[in-house]
Scaffold this motif. Sequence first.
Motif, PDB file in Angstrom:
ATOM      1  N   ARG A 129       0.804  -1.254  -0.030  1.00  8.70           N
ATOM      2  CA  ARG A 129       0.168   0.072  -0.030  1.00  8.70           C
ATOM      3  C   ARG A 129       0.788   1.153  -0.023  1.00  8.70           C
ATOM      4  N   GLU A 132       1.884   1.768  -3.582  1.00  9.12           N
ATOM      5  CA  GLU A 132       0.666   2.084  -4.450  1.00  9.12           C
ATOM      6  C   GLU A 132       0.555   3.539  -4.258  1.00  9.12           C
ATOM      7  N   LYS A 133       0.547   4.030  -2.919  1.00  4.38           N
ATOM      8  CA  LYS A 133       0.342   5.280  -2.753  1.00  4.38           C
ATOM      9  C   LYS A 133       1.381   6.301  -3.432  1.00  4.38           C
ATOM     10  N   LEU A 135       3.458   5.621  -5.787  1.00  2.00           N
ATOM     11  CA  LEU A 135       3.446   5.382  -7.306  1.00  2.00           C
ATOM     12  C   LEU A 135       2.258   6.049  -7.929  1.00  2.00           C
ATOM     13  N   SER A 136       1.135   6.262  -7.243  1.00  2.00           N
ATOM     14  CA  SER A 136      -0.080   6.663  -7.577  1.00  2.00           C
ATOM     15  C   SER A 136      -0.030   8.173  -7.998  1.00  2.00           C
ATOM     16  N   GLY A 139       4.523   7.638 -11.926  1.00  2.00           N
ATOM     17  CA  GLY A 139       4.470   6.458 -12.704  1.00  2.00           C
ATOM     18  C   GLY A 139       4.969   6.706 -14.170  1.00  2.00           C
ATOM     19  N   SER A 145       7.931   1.193 -13.402  1.00  2.00           N
ATOM     20  CA  SER A 145       7.919   2.362 -12.610  1.00  2.00           C
ATOM     21  C   SER A 145       8.634   2.130 -11.095  1.00  2.00           C
ATOM     22  N   THR A 174       0.213  11.771   1.736  1.00  2.00           N
ATOM     23  CA  THR A 174       0.386  10.514   1.307  1.00  2.00           C
ATOM     24  C   THR A 174       0.832   9.433   2.239  1.00  2.00           C
ATOM     25  N   ARG A 215       7.338  -1.360  -9.702  1.00  2.00           N
ATOM     26  CA  ARG A 215       6.041  -1.655 -10.197  1.00  2.00           C
ATOM     27  C   ARG A 215       5.919  -2.038 -11.557  1.00  2.00           C
ATOM     28  N   THR A 299      -0.221  -6.559 -12.423  1.00  2.00           N
ATOM     29  CA  THR A 299       0.837  -5.837 -11.884  1.00  2.00           C
ATOM     30  C   THR A 299       1.756  -6.574 -10.665  1.00  2.00           C
ATOM     31  N   TYR A 301       4.429  -5.863  -7.907  1.00  2.00           N
ATOM     32  CA  TYR A 301       5.166  -5.044  -7.060  1.00  2.00           C
ATOM     33  C   TYR A 301       6.227  -5.720  -6.093  1.00  2.00           C
TER      34      TYR A 301
END
Length: 321
Positions: A129, A132-133, A135-136, A139, A145, A174, A215, A299, A301
Amino acid sequence: MAPQRRAGSRTPESGGAGAGARAEERRRLSSGVKGSVQKDSRRKWLKVAFLLSSAMLGYLLSGSYLLGEDGVTEVLAHQGESLQYKFIEVPCSEDYDSHKRFEGCTPRKCGRGITDAIISREEAERIRRIAEKGLSLGGSDGGASILDLHSGALSLGKHFVNMYRYFSDKVHDTFTEEDFHLYRDVRQRIQQKIALTFGISSSSMYLTKPTFFSRINNSEAKTAHDEYWHPHIDKVTYGSFDYTSLLYLSDYTEDFGGGRFVFMDEGANRTVEPRAGRVSFFTSGSENLHHVEKVHWGTRYAITISFTCNPDHGIGDPVLT
Ligand SMILES: O=C(O)CCC(=O)C(=O)O
Ligand SMILES: [Fe+2]
């Protein structure tokens, strides 16, 4: 119908021509029996050979060993199995000799270890998580990424930005202190496992760069940075690395297809199938040439966490700036 005479059955012996004929018949029967015994044993051996080769073929096709185009592929760790600990020792390459040696840290014992027992799947999910946070925010346009919490490097389109500067207004919303605490804790546990495995002191090794989240998906590569699948030697690619570790944050075949990690040994490929919470670690020289298969779907990670023996190349744990 004449009664069948079995070998070894006794007949009253009487002399003359009759005796000669009986002796001849005995010889014939006895050589017939020998022949059939030989045939029997040949058949038995054929059966054994057939069973052995079937068993071997079954084993080869079972997934532990597969005959691929490029020779034998052995699976060191299946995604579906929870592995307490596995270590395979390999002779050290000479790569370490061309760098300054740090006795008590620079590898004298080399190899690969895999464990699912030091990071739980729940912890892996919490760490994913964080990835994800982060890389959001950015990217890559291509398939790979990265996010480096230490330097702040974050893929953005075809480039990298420093997340701490570029997204300075967003960074504090974040990530949390807890995220960074977990990251540090996980790094420490991996470091201790590596030290224990290779017989060195944990305090003689230092985190080094790049240490980063990755990612990967199946988007077409747009720059050389997206081409993650090339065979490489970490010590050559990254210089300071002495021990490389990978913490997987998603599951092969469940979250993505392709994307297995492959040790490329002479005459055999040895794969590690990513599994959330799985730590794979190895000495970084050419004894551990490797590549990552292209991801075909989904995907993937992971975090690459790297260690050096040279204190000049050490970095600190990331801090929320
Ligand atoms: O993600 C992986 O499985 C391997 C990554 C790798 O080889 C590297 O970061 O040097
Ligand atoms: Fe690598």
